[in-house]
Design a protein around this motif. Sequence first.
Motif, PDB file in Angstrom:
ATOM      1  N   ALA A 106      38.480  12.836  26.699  1.00  0.00           N
ATOM      2  CA  ALA A 106      37.930  13.292  25.985  1.00  0.00           C
ATOM      3  C   ALA A 106      37.328  14.973  26.137  1.00  0.00           C
ATOM      4  O   ALA A 106      37.373  15.786  25.196  1.00  0.00           O
ATOM      5  CB  ALA A 106      36.398  12.718  25.637  1.00  0.00           C
ATOM      6  N   ILE A 107      37.035  15.147  27.347  1.00  0.00           N
ATOM      7  CA  ILE A 107      36.575  16.673  27.996  1.00  0.00           C
ATOM      8  C   ILE A 107      37.678  17.471  27.854  1.00  0.00           C
ATOM      9  O   ILE A 107      37.734  18.822  27.323  1.00  0.00           O
ATOM     10  CB  ILE A 107      36.131  16.235  29.363  1.00  0.00           C
ATOM     11  N   SER A 108      39.063  16.914  28.505  1.00  0.00           N
ATOM     12  CA  SER A 108      40.020  17.624  28.219  1.00  0.00           C
ATOM     13  C   SER A 108      40.581  18.281  26.652  1.00  0.00           C
ATOM     14  O   SER A 108      40.990  19.359  26.588  1.00  0.00           O
ATOM     15  CB  SER A 108      41.392  16.748  28.597  1.00  0.00           C
ATOM     16  N   ASP A 109      40.233  17.175  25.747  1.00  0.00           N
ATOM     17  CA  ASP A 109      40.525  17.758  24.352  1.00  0.00           C
ATOM     18  C   ASP A 109      39.764  18.708  23.884  1.00  0.00           C
ATOM     19  O   ASP A 109      39.922  19.219  22.985  1.00  0.00           O
ATOM     20  CB  ASP A 109      40.363  16.543  23.458  1.00  0.00           C
ATOM     21  N   GLN A 110      38.406  18.699  24.616  1.00  0.00           N
ATOM     22  CA  GLN A 110      37.718  19.968  24.347  1.00  0.00           C
ATOM     23  C   GLN A 110      37.874  21.122  25.104  1.00  0.00           C
ATOM     24  O   GLN A 110      37.189  22.163  24.767  1.00  0.00           O
ATOM     25  CB  GLN A 110      36.027  19.432  24.567  1.00  0.00           C
ATOM     26  N   GLY A 111      39.011  21.424  25.810  1.00  0.00           N
ATOM     27  CA  GLY A 111      39.225  22.403  26.540  1.00  0.00           C
ATOM     28  C   GLY A 111      38.492  22.798  27.904  1.00  0.00           C
ATOM     29  O   GLY A 111      38.915  23.590  28.375  1.00  0.00           O
ATOM     30  N   LYS A 112      37.737  21.803  28.116  1.00  0.00           N
ATOM     31  CA  LYS A 112      37.067  22.045  29.553  1.00  0.00           C
ATOM     32  C   LYS A 112      37.817  21.370  30.693  1.00  0.00           C
ATOM     33  O   LYS A 112      37.641  20.121  31.155  1.00  0.00           O
ATOM     34  CB  LYS A 112      35.733  21.285  29.382  1.00  0.00           C
ATOM     35  N   LEU A 113      38.654  22.072  31.172  1.00  0.00           N
ATOM     36  CA  LEU A 113      39.939  21.489  31.842  1.00  0.00           C
ATOM     37  C   LEU A 113      39.273  21.369  33.485  1.00  0.00           C
ATOM     38  O   LEU A 113      39.773  20.384  34.006  1.00  0.00           O
ATOM     39  CB  LEU A 113      41.023  22.358  32.264  1.00  0.00           C
ATOM     40  N   ASP A 114      38.369  21.993  33.935  1.00  0.00           N
ATOM     41  CA  ASP A 114      38.105  22.061  35.346  1.00  0.00           C
ATOM     42  C   ASP A 114      37.100  20.589  35.215  1.00  0.00           C
ATOM     43  O   ASP A 114      37.114  19.729  36.090  1.00  0.00           O
ATOM     44  CB  ASP A 114      37.044  23.147  35.758  1.00  0.00           C
ATOM     45  N   GLU A 115      36.092  20.188  34.205  1.00  0.00           N
ATOM     46  CA  GLU A 115      35.203  19.323  34.060  1.00  0.00           C
ATOM     47  C   GLU A 115      36.350  17.996  33.968  1.00  0.00           C
ATOM     48  O   GLU A 115      35.995  16.801  34.522  1.00  0.00           O
ATOM     49  CB  GLU A 115      34.383  19.231  32.911  1.00  0.00           C
ATOM     50  N   ALA A 116      37.412  18.136  32.989  1.00  0.00           N
ATOM     51  CA  ALA A 116      38.398  16.979  32.822  1.00  0.00           C
ATOM     52  C   ALA A 116      38.869  16.440  34.288  1.00  0.00           C
ATOM     53  O   ALA A 116      38.892  15.326  34.695  1.00  0.00           O
ATOM     54  CB  ALA A 116      39.237  17.199  31.907  1.00  0.00           C
ATOM     55  N   ALA A 117      39.437  17.589  35.168  1.00  0.00           N
ATOM     56  CA  ALA A 117      39.866  17.176  36.424  1.00  0.00           C
ATOM     57  C   ALA A 117      39.029  16.550  37.144  1.00  0.00           C
ATOM     58  O   ALA A 117      39.081  15.599  37.865  1.00  0.00           O
ATOM     59  CB  ALA A 117      40.431  18.528  37.002  1.00  0.00           C
ATOM     60  N   ALA A 118      37.615  16.686  37.159  1.00  0.00           N
ATOM     61  CA  ALA A 118      36.477  16.267  37.939  1.00  0.00           C
ATOM     62  C   ALA A 118      36.606  14.733  37.526  1.00  0.00           C
ATOM     63  O   ALA A 118      36.112  13.989  38.282  1.00  0.00           O
ATOM     64  CB  ALA A 118      35.141  17.000  37.808  1.00  0.00           C
ATOM     65  N   SER A 119      36.750  14.382  36.334  1.00  0.00           N
ATOM     66  CA  SER A 119      36.335  13.135  35.885  1.00  0.00           C
ATOM     67  C   SER A 119      37.521  12.220  36.247  1.00  0.00           C
ATOM     68  O   SER A 119      37.432  11.061  36.654  1.00  0.00           O
ATOM     69  CB  SER A 119      36.219  12.997  34.230  1.00  0.00           C
ATOM     70  N   PHE A 120      38.750  12.845  36.137  1.00  0.00           N
ATOM     71  CA  PHE A 120      39.903  12.095  36.680  1.00  0.00           C
ATOM     72  C   PHE A 120      39.833  11.881  37.906  1.00  0.00           C
ATOM     73  O   PHE A 120      40.310  10.983  38.496  1.00  0.00           O
ATOM     74  CB  PHE A 120      41.130  12.544  36.208  1.00  0.00           C
ATOM     75  N   ARG A 121      39.215  12.787  38.869  1.00  0.00           N
ATOM     76  CA  ARG A 121      39.329  12.585  40.188  1.00  0.00           C
ATOM     77  C   ARG A 121      38.347  11.375  40.717  1.00  0.00           C
ATOM     78  O   ARG A 121      38.407  10.771  41.542  1.00  0.00           O
ATOM     79  CB  ARG A 121      39.032  13.986  40.765  1.00  0.00           C
ATOM     80  N   LYS A 122      37.208  11.464  40.087  1.00  0.00           N
ATOM     81  CA  LYS A 122      36.176  10.452  40.078  1.00  0.00           C
ATOM     82  C   LYS A 122      36.815   9.253  39.962  1.00  0.00           C
ATOM     83  O   LYS A 122      36.705   8.380  40.544  1.00  0.00           O
ATOM     84  CB  LYS A 122      34.898  10.755  39.284  1.00  0.00           C
ATOM     85  N   ALA A 123      37.578   8.769  38.803  1.00  0.00           N
ATOM     86  CA  ALA A 123      38.091   7.650  38.310  1.00  0.00           C
ATOM     87  C   ALA A 123      39.134   7.382  39.643  1.00  0.00           C
ATOM     88  O   ALA A 123      39.035   6.149  39.952  1.00  0.00           O
ATOM     89  CB  ALA A 123      38.908   7.766  37.243  1.00  0.00           C
ATOM     90  N   LEU A 124      39.833   8.200  40.365  1.00  0.00           N
ATOM     91  CA  LEU A 124      40.809   8.047  41.432  1.00  0.00           C
ATOM     92  C   LEU A 124      40.280   7.655  42.576  1.00  0.00           C
ATOM     93  O   LEU A 124      40.736   7.169  43.770  1.00  0.00           O
ATOM     94  CB  LEU A 124      41.614   9.022  41.321  1.00  0.00           C
TER      95      LEU A 124
END
Length: 206
Positions: free
Chosen positions: A20-38
């Motif tokens: 969802a965050i990536s779709d908003q163009g907030k790439l750094d925040e999106a990467a942080a969310s994926f890393r948290k999941a991992l």
Amino acid sequence: NKAVSINENFFEAHGNQGIAISDQGKLDEAAASFRKALTIQPNYAEALSNLGSVLKELGEYKEAIASHQKAILIRPDFAEAHNNLGVVQENWGKLDDAGASYQKAVDFNPNYTEAHFNLGHIYQQRGALGDAINQYRKVLTLTPDFALAHNNLGTVLQDLGNYQEAILSYQKAIDIQPNFAEAHSNLGAAQRKLGDREKEIRSYQT
């Protein structure tokens, strides 16, 4: 994200939040969310591939490739990860590697429109025009209203001197997407090759 706030260790919620965050163009925040999941679930293949796509957008090609490759190690038949890996490789100028990745994507999912299109584009760049035509036609069998595939098919046909067929492809692209400037320009160029100056001028003016 309510699911994340309810259960901080719900790895899929972090993954969905990243999308969802990536779709908003907030790439750094999106990467942080994926890393948290991992951090919670290291074998979460979807998050690894999604992280790879975000890293590609951030220009971190080496890290993006590594992330997609980890996803594929976990799920060798993950067609989307193979395709996404190919996108990074193509952007990095590694056309042979990209072609191999796209081929694996369509091997695992023969109806994967995007991967067929990407593979066709690789063939076109390599000058393997017959193979490019086959891939673009496969795309259009799966997704007949894919305007860019009609346009690209037209460019290949034009390179082969098949101007009438190219014109039909460009016209289909324009029917689907009337403001498709590149298709109008290509149509004009093909009409010029046939000596139809009047139609050529109209195409450039559209």
